[in-house]
Design an enzyme around this catalytic site. Structure first.
Site, PDB file in Angstrom:
ATOM      1  N   GLY A 221       0.838  -1.201   0.000  1.00  0.00           N
ATOM      2  CA  GLY A 221       0.000   0.000   0.000  1.00  0.00           C
ATOM      3  C   GLY A 221       0.872   1.248   0.000  1.00  0.00           C
ATOM      4  O   GLY A 221       1.909   1.266   0.639  1.00  0.00           O
TER       5      GLY A 221
ATOM      6  N   ASP B 101       0.090   2.781   9.144  1.00  0.00           N
ATOM      7  CA  ASP B 101      -0.471   2.197  10.369  1.00  0.00           C
ATOM      8  C   ASP B 101       0.515   2.233  11.544  1.00  0.00           C
ATOM      9  O   ASP B 101       0.118   2.073  12.686  1.00  0.00           O
ATOM     10  CB  ASP B 101      -0.871   0.736  10.128  1.00  0.00           C
ATOM     11  CG  ASP B 101      -2.082   0.591   9.225  1.00  0.00           C
ATOM     12  OD1 ASP B 101      -2.549   1.611   8.700  1.00  0.00           O
ATOM     13  OD2 ASP B 101      -2.553  -0.545   9.048  1.00  0.00           O
TER      14      ASP B 101
ATOM     15  N   ARG C 259     -25.570  15.564  17.390  1.00  0.00           N
ATOM     16  CA  ARG C 259     -25.512  14.160  16.977  1.00  0.00           C
ATOM     17  C   ARG C 259     -24.261  13.486  17.532  1.00  0.00           C
ATOM     18  O   ARG C 259     -23.284  14.156  17.869  1.00  0.00           O
ATOM     19  CB  ARG C 259     -25.391  14.077  15.448  1.00  0.00           C
ATOM     20  CG  ARG C 259     -26.638  14.406  14.707  1.00  0.00           C
ATOM     21  CD  ARG C 259     -26.334  14.452  13.221  1.00  0.00           C
ATOM     22  NE  ARG C 259     -27.548  14.664  12.462  1.00  0.00           N
ATOM     23  CZ  ARG C 259     -27.574  15.188  11.252  1.00  0.00           C
ATOM     24  NH1 ARG C 259     -26.456  15.572  10.665  1.00  0.00           N
ATOM     25  NH2 ARG C 259     -28.727  15.335  10.623  1.00  0.00           N
TER      26      ARG C 259
ATOM     27  N   MET D  15      -7.864   4.165   9.400  1.00  0.00           N
ATOM     28  CA  MET D  15      -7.154   2.917   9.090  1.00  0.00           C
ATOM     29  C   MET D  15      -6.437   2.394  10.327  1.00  0.00           C
ATOM     30  O   MET D  15      -6.268   3.110  11.327  1.00  0.00           O
ATOM     31  CB  MET D  15      -6.199   3.124   7.925  1.00  0.00           C
ATOM     32  CG  MET D  15      -6.924   3.121   6.578  1.00  0.00           C
ATOM     33  SD  MET D  15      -5.785   3.186   5.190  1.00  0.00           S
ATOM     34  CE  MET D  15      -6.925   2.851   3.841  1.00  0.00           C
ATOM     35  N   GLY D  16      -6.005   1.168  10.242  1.00  0.00           N
ATOM     36  CA  GLY D  16      -5.352   0.498  11.364  1.00  0.00           C
ATOM     37  C   GLY D  16      -5.845  -0.936  11.389  1.00  0.00           C
ATOM     38  O   GLY D  16      -6.842  -1.241  12.036  1.00  0.00           O
TER      39      GLY D  16
HETATM   40  O1  F6P Z   1      -1.231  -0.977   4.970  1.00  0.00           O
HETATM   41  C1  F6P Z   1      -1.982  -0.037   5.557  1.00  0.00           C
HETATM   42  C2  F6P Z   1      -3.408  -0.066   5.160  1.00  0.00           C
HETATM   43  O2  F6P Z   1      -3.658   1.283   5.021  1.00  0.00           O
HETATM   44  C3  F6P Z   1      -4.344  -0.758   6.150  1.00  0.00           C
HETATM   45  O3  F6P Z   1      -4.652   0.017   7.250  1.00  0.00           O
HETATM   46  C4  F6P Z   1      -5.532  -1.060   5.300  1.00  0.00           C
HETATM   47  O4  F6P Z   1      -6.263  -2.140   5.805  1.00  0.00           O
HETATM   48  C5  F6P Z   1      -4.900  -1.388   3.990  1.00  0.00           C
HETATM   49  O5  F6P Z   1      -3.688  -0.664   3.918  1.00  0.00           O
HETATM   50  C6  F6P Z   1      -5.784  -1.065   2.802  1.00  0.00           C
HETATM   51  O6  F6P Z   1      -5.090  -1.386   1.650  1.00  0.00           O
HETATM   52  P1  F6P Z   1      -5.649  -1.316   0.158  1.00  0.00           P
HETATM   53  O7  F6P Z   1      -4.988  -0.134  -0.452  1.00  0.00           O
HETATM   54  O8  F6P Z   1      -5.196  -2.578  -0.455  1.00  0.00           O
HETATM   55  O9  F6P Z   1      -7.134  -1.159   0.230  1.00  0.00           O
END
Ligand code: F6P
Length: 343
Positions: free
Chosen positions: A10, A129, A164, A171-172
């Site tokens: 990623g 992450d 609300r 992400m994480g």
């Molecule tokens: O590697 C980090 C991350 O951002 C994760 O937190 C997330 O689950 C994943 O990449 C998403 O990746 P993709 O770009 O394949 O959807």
């Protein structure tokens, strides 16, 4: 020395700053030559190679994404994959070393290529992450936290306007660093992370106590968070290229549960890939540049199989094995510290 650079897995703000740091240091201090493998390990196995000159990296540290492209290709797979083919390719192309910039999957492959095939590899840790062991922080994380914090600030004003509750998903996958830091920075009323499953009753107690003070509750949840009734993290999007469940959607699940139990009108927002895009923060540019420079020094020291890393404020070297052997989880003490502020 001719060095081949690749970015894999990623993407992450700061990848281009690593490339620039490596090329400038290599050209200025070592008279090195550089090429880039396009699309991560795919460029290695398919010989998709481009030259990178000093001119090519001009002004690059502020650019998001990666000029080399990225993919989740496994270099051990396919007819042209595996250490023997890669060794032949390196010899024929006159490439002396590979600098692999990536997360756990990329670095595990790099380590195997060195251990099993003697491929001269140096690793550079990359992940928004911040889940890689053996580095205190990885570049991209600071930028992601800034983006998530800005989102919290914005969501809080609209939440207050309507009275609300809002659940923001960040992400994480395995660890909750982005949620913890952005949640603390933005004054979230609860922070839900993968390392700390929690029951819906406790979450609703925090929400109600915020409501009782006349405020609009804001919850930050990491995509990998599990309610104490869930076996696995929420996923409804199938599998990724590594056969891992694509995460995302826990906020959408939590918001109606909160509304149903507390009677507070609730909404959710999923931040998604916005956290990975755009220009890196100044902190990430500096860290990425330093790591790129250190990776080239490691190649000239022939420290194969090592990864450059941040220890305190210093750049150091560790074995890639140390970095891929475990996860950089949020320690209990950090969560307990944050939890005092919940509700
Ligand atoms: O590697 C980090 C991350 O951002 C994760 O937190 C997330 O689950 C994943 O990449 C998403 O990746 P993709 O770009 O394949 O959807």
């Amino acid at each position: 020395m001719k060095i081949g650079i690749l970015t894999s897995g990623g993407d992450c703000p700061g990848l281009n700053a690593v490339i620039r740091g490596a090329v400038l240091k290599g050209v200025i201090s070592h008279d090195a030559e550089f090429v880039g493998f396009r699309w991560g390990w795919r460029g290695v196995v398919e010989r998709d190679i481009m030259p990178i000159t000093r001119h090519d990296v001009r002004g690059l540290s502020k650019q998001g994404g990666t000029i080399l492209g990225s993919s989740r290709t496994n270099p051990f797979e396919g007819e042209q994959g595996g250490p023997e083919n890669i060794r032949r390719m390196l010899d024929e192309e006159g490439i002396d070393a590979i600098v692999a910039i990536g997360g756990e999957g990329t670095l595990t492959a790099a380590r195997r290529l060195w251990d099993e095939g003697g491929i001269p590899v140096i690793g550079v840790p990359k992940t928004i992450d911040n889940d890689l062991a053996a580095t205190d922080y990885s570049f991209g994380f600071d930028t992601a936290v800034e983006i998530a914090t800005e989102a919290i600030d914005r969501l809080r004003t609209t939440a207050e306007s309507h009275n609300r509750a809002i659940v923001l998903e960040v992400m994480g996958r395995h660890v909750g660093w982005i949620a913890l830091h952005s949640g603390m920075a933005g004054g979230a009323h609860a922070i839900l992370i993968p390392e700390q499953p929690m029951g819906i009753d406790e979450i609703c107690e925090y929400v109600e106590s915020v409501r009782d003070r006349g405020r609009a509750p804001l919850i930050v949840v990491a995509e990998g968070f599990k309610l104490d009734t869930m076996e696995e993290a929420h996923s409804h999007l199938g599998l990724d290229a590594f056969n891992r469940p694509r995460l995302g959607g826990i906020a959408e699940k939590l918001a109606p549960l909160i509304e149903e139990r507390t009677g507070i009108e609730s909404r959710h927002t999923v931040l998604g890939h916005i956290q990975r895009g755009g220009a890196p923060s100044a902190y990430d540019r500096v860290l990425a540049t330093r790591l790129g420079m250190a990776a080239v020094d490691a190649a000239f020291d022939r420290a194969w199989g090592s990864m450059v890393t941040l220890r305190g404020t210093d750049i150091a070297r560790v074995s890639i094995a140390d970095a891929t052997g475990g996860l950089n989880v949020v320690p209990q003490s950090r969560y307990d510290e944050a939890r005092i502020l919940f509700g």
